[in-house]
Design an enzyme around this catalytic site. Structure first.
Site, PDB file in Angstrom:
ATOM      1  N   ARG A   4      35.684  43.226  41.249  1.00  0.00           N
ATOM      2  CA  ARG A   4      37.074  42.760  41.125  1.00  0.00           C
ATOM      3  C   ARG A   4      37.042  41.280  40.769  1.00  0.00           C
ATOM      4  NH1 ARG A   4      42.423  43.082  44.836  1.00  0.00           N
ATOM      5  NH2 ARG A   4      42.355  45.132  43.886  1.00  0.00           N
ATOM      6  N   HIS A  55      43.538  47.760  35.920  1.00  0.00           N
ATOM      7  CA  HIS A  55      43.287  48.175  37.320  1.00  0.00           C
ATOM      8  C   HIS A  55      43.209  49.714  37.357  1.00  0.00           C
ATOM      9  CE1 HIS A  55      42.988  47.938  41.529  1.00  0.00           C
ATOM     10  NE2 HIS A  55      44.202  47.580  41.871  1.00  0.00           N
ATOM     11  N   GLN A 112      43.509  52.001  40.569  1.00  0.00           N
ATOM     12  CA  GLN A 112      44.870  52.051  41.106  1.00  0.00           C
ATOM     13  C   GLN A 112      45.682  53.133  40.390  1.00  0.00           C
ATOM     14  OE1 GLN A 112      46.620  50.137  43.621  1.00  0.00           O
ATOM     15  NE2 GLN A 112      48.069  51.789  43.249  1.00  0.00           N
ATOM     16  N   ASP A 161      55.666  45.664  40.460  1.00  0.00           N
ATOM     17  CA  ASP A 161      54.509  44.919  40.958  1.00  0.00           C
ATOM     18  C   ASP A 161      54.953  43.467  41.140  1.00  0.00           C
ATOM     19  OD1 ASP A 161      51.911  44.113  41.589  1.00  0.00           O
ATOM     20  OD2 ASP A 161      51.177  44.175  39.520  1.00  0.00           O
ATOM     21  N   CYS A 217      51.944  49.173  43.635  1.00  0.00           N
ATOM     22  CA  CYS A 217      50.509  49.179  43.953  1.00  0.00           C
ATOM     23  C   CYS A 217      50.210  48.457  45.263  1.00  0.00           C
ATOM     24  CB  CYS A 217      49.727  48.543  42.809  1.00  0.00           C
ATOM     25  SG  CYS A 217      50.301  46.890  42.395  1.00  0.00           S
ATOM     26  N   ARG A 240      44.342  55.784  47.102  1.00  0.00           N
ATOM     27  CA  ARG A 240      43.294  54.913  46.546  1.00  0.00           C
ATOM     28  C   ARG A 240      41.925  55.391  47.018  1.00  0.00           C
ATOM     29  NH1 ARG A 240      44.103  49.864  45.135  1.00  0.00           N
ATOM     30  NH2 ARG A 240      42.182  50.271  43.996  1.00  0.00           N
TER      31      ARG A 240
HETATM   32  N1  NVA Z   1      49.188  42.548  39.460  1.00  0.00           N
HETATM   33  C1  NVA Z   1      48.659  42.386  40.789  1.00  0.00           C
HETATM   34  C2  NVA Z   1      48.071  43.671  41.272  1.00  0.00           C
HETATM   35  C3  NVA Z   1      47.521  43.627  42.675  1.00  0.00           C
HETATM   36  C4  NVA Z   1      46.922  44.933  43.108  1.00  0.00           C
HETATM   37  C5  NVA Z   1      47.622  41.288  40.774  1.00  0.00           C
HETATM   38  O1  NVA Z   1      46.788  41.272  39.873  1.00  0.00           O
HETATM   39  O2  NVA Z   1      47.660  40.426  41.654  1.00  0.00           O
HETATM   40  N1   CP Z   2      46.607  47.683  45.145  1.00  0.00           N
HETATM   41  C1   CP Z   2      45.516  46.942  45.374  1.00  0.00           C
HETATM   42  O1   CP Z   2      44.609  46.849  44.559  1.00  0.00           O
HETATM   43  O2   CP Z   2      45.504  46.323  46.573  1.00  0.00           O
HETATM   44  P1   CP Z   2      44.441  45.259  47.069  1.00  0.00           P
HETATM   45  O3   CP Z   2      44.659  44.004  46.257  1.00  0.00           O
HETATM   46  O4   CP Z   2      44.741  45.066  48.520  1.00  0.00           O
HETATM   47  O5   CP Z   2      43.065  45.814  46.837  1.00  0.00           O
END
Ligand code: NVA
Ligand code: CP
Length: 313
Positions: free
Chosen positions: A108, A135, A138, A231, A272, A300
């Site tokens: 990540r 992602h 997700q 989101d 998400c 998930r």
């Molecule tokens: N768009 C958000 C998704 C988090 C799961 C981010 O990248 O912070």
């Molecule tokens: N939805 C998601 O990816 O959550 P986290 O950032 O907590 O992993």
């Protein structure tokens, strides 16, 4: 139908054909049922996975750790404060070393390019646990949640309301196009994806019987939607844009009035998570009877376990 995905990475859903996505979702259904029935397997006994996190996570980290660990595998969490990745050691070298020690790697972070370089050099499956662009794990959980609710995916309509060019909007575009769904982005024009991406997704959707539309008037294009998705307004790494985004996206808040625009009472609300209640979604909607966000979060784990079963065994 079974597919041989052994050794494959998951960097973006673009690399998977619709039948392979269905196959992964079918495994997810099976492992979810097993877990509910208390059936224990040790499918990852003797295996190890490296979990690299440049950005924070609750769901993704916990999904990978518990899904791998409860099947007898050993997950190792590596924050980039701890390892040399990108600082003292190149991504290529890190990939080659980890690939000699682990059976798989999850990453990540910021750049999609990083997860692609890891996959190129590691020699073991690499899973994208979120980048600025995509992602994919997700969206597998999102598709599973929609299928659980309505029984199928093809022809279903999903509207993403909010930051139309973030990793979630992008990945839902790919996921919906692959599964022959109707996908709408309701977002200010300033936050639309590139024309190149729009053209690519429209082509992909057309091949699978789906569509892709964009609308810029708040609440436009929601009629008949099976699912409304939103989101955060500023994704991880974009904190400096918070004020600018709030000004652009306030009219796109998913509230009761917005939900009513679908004209249906059985439309589900998806997010998400993590959510900023009072910004992109109201407390009433996320805590209301149409919300499926906790099922999504649980899924998930089952979908991530399914990806690892499909690609490691
Ligand atoms: N768009 C958000 C998704 C988090 C799961 C981010 O990248 O912070
Ligand atoms: N939805 C998601 O990816 O959550 P986290 O950032 O907590 O992993």
């Amino acid at each position: 139908m079974a597919f041989n995905l052994k050794g494959r990475s998951l960097l973006t859903l673009k690399d998977y054909i619709p039948q392979e996505i269905t196959y992964i979702l079918d495994i997810a259904k099976q492992v979810k049922a097993e877990r509910k029935a208390g059936v224990v397997h040790q499918r990852f006994l003797g295996k190890t996975i490296a979990l690299i996190f440049e950005k924070r996570s609750t769901r993704t980290r916990c999904a990978f750790e518990t899904a791998f660990g409860e099947e007898g595998g050993h997950p190792v969490f590596l924050s980039t404060d701890d390892i040399q990745l990108g600082a003292k050691e190149s991504i290529e070298d890190t990939a080659r070393v980890l690939g000699r020690m682990f059976d798989a790697i999850e990453f990540r972070g910021f750049k999609q390019e990083t997860v692609e370089i890891l996959a190129k050099y590691a020699g073991v499956p690499v899973y994208n646990g979120l980048t600025d662009e995509y992602h994919p794990t997700q969206v597998l959980a999102d598709l599973m949640t929609i299928e659980e609710e309505f029984g199928n995916l093809k022809g279903r309509k999903l509207v993403f309301v909010g930051d139309g060019r973030n990793n979630m909007a992008n990945t839902l575009a790919v996921g919906c196009a692959k599964m022959g769904m109707h996908y709408v982005i309701n977002s200010p024009k300033e936050l639309w994806p590139s024309q190149e991406f729009i053209d690519e997704i429209r082509q992909m959707a057309a091949e699978n019987g789906g569509t892709f539309e964009l609308t810029s008037v708040p609440g436009e294009g929601l009629e008949g939607a099976d699912a409304i998705y939103t989101d955060v307004w500023a994704s991880m790494g974009e904190e400096a844009k918070a004020t600018e985004r709030e000004a652009l996206l306030r009219p796109f808040q998913v509230n009761e009035e917005m939900m009513k625009k679908t004209g249906r009472e059985d439309t589900i609300f998806l997010h998400c998570l993590p959510a900023v209640k009072g910004q992109e979604v109201t407390f009433d909607v996320i805590e209301g009877k149409q919300s499926r966000v906790w099922d999504q979060a649980e899924n998930r784990k089952h979908t991530i376990k399914a990806v690892m079963i499909a690609t490691l065994l």
